[in-house]
Design a protein around this motif. Sequence first.
Motif, PDB file in Angstrom:
ATOM      1  N   LYS A 137       0.686  -1.177  -0.135  1.00 42.97           N
ATOM      2  CA  LYS A 137      -0.196  -0.007   0.127  1.00 42.97           C
ATOM      3  C   LYS A 137       0.749   1.208  -0.053  1.00 42.97           C
ATOM      4  N   LEU A 145      -5.878  -1.180  -1.618  1.00 44.93           N
ATOM      5  CA  LEU A 145      -5.384  -2.289  -2.276  1.00 44.93           C
ATOM      6  C   LEU A 145      -5.736  -3.493  -1.642  1.00 44.93           C
ATOM      7  N   ALA A 150      -4.504  -8.442  -5.192  1.00 43.14           N
ATOM      8  CA  ALA A 150      -3.204  -8.140  -5.653  1.00 43.14           C
ATOM      9  C   ALA A 150      -1.899  -9.187  -5.779  1.00 43.14           C
TER      10      ALA A 150
END
Length: 197
Positions: A137, A145, A150
Motif C-alpha cells: 500500500k 489495495l 493483488a
Amino acid sequence: METGEKARRLQHLYEAIRNDSTYRSADMGTVFVPGRGSFEGRPVVFIGEAPGRDEERQEAPFVGAAGRNLNELLRDIGVPREAVFVTNLVKYRPFTSTGDNRNPTPEESRRALPYLNEELVILTPRLVVCLGLSSAKALLNDRSLKMGQANGTIFTGHGLQILVTYHPSPYNYRIPGKREAMAEAFSKLGKILSEPQ
Ligand code: URA
C-alpha cells in the motif's frame, strides 16, 4: 553503483533514520533493525512491514516464524536466502498496549516511506517483492489495495517492478488458500529469476 558504495550509502541512510526523532512512535521499540542480505548487482529486495520481537532481539529482519516461512518459500523455488536482500518498511518494532507485535499504522508507514524509497534507490533492485499489504500500500500509494486481487501481480511504480504477495506470517501460512497463493507468487518470482537479465 559499486557494492562498496552501496554499503556506505546504506549505512549513511540507516544512520539518518536513527537520528530522525520523528520516525519512531512512542509505542515502538528502541532497537533499530536494518535490512540484511545480498545487494550485489541488481538484487531481489523483499519488504515486510516491521520487525517483531525475534527480529528486535537479533537486530535482523525475518528471523522468527515468518522468516522461517519465507526461507521455505524461497527454498521451494531454489533461491538461497543469502542471495536476496530482506528489509522492512518500518525499522523499529511497533507494539500494542500489552507489548505484543502490531502492524505499523498508516501514519507510521507514511513517515517511513521516504526512507524506504531512498533505500531502494541505493539497492537498485531487479525486482521488489512486497510481503503483505503494509509495504504494498505504501509503495504503490494505494490505501484500498486488496491482497485477494493483488497477490501474484507485478506492478510498476517509481521505475520499479513490484511483485505483491501475502505476508508469510504463521497465521497466513496456516490458511491453505493463502499458502497456495504465496506459492504461486513465488513460482512467478522463480520464473522471472530464471530469465536472463
Ligand atoms: N514480519 C515482518 O514484517 N518483518 C519482519 O522482519 C518479521 C516479521
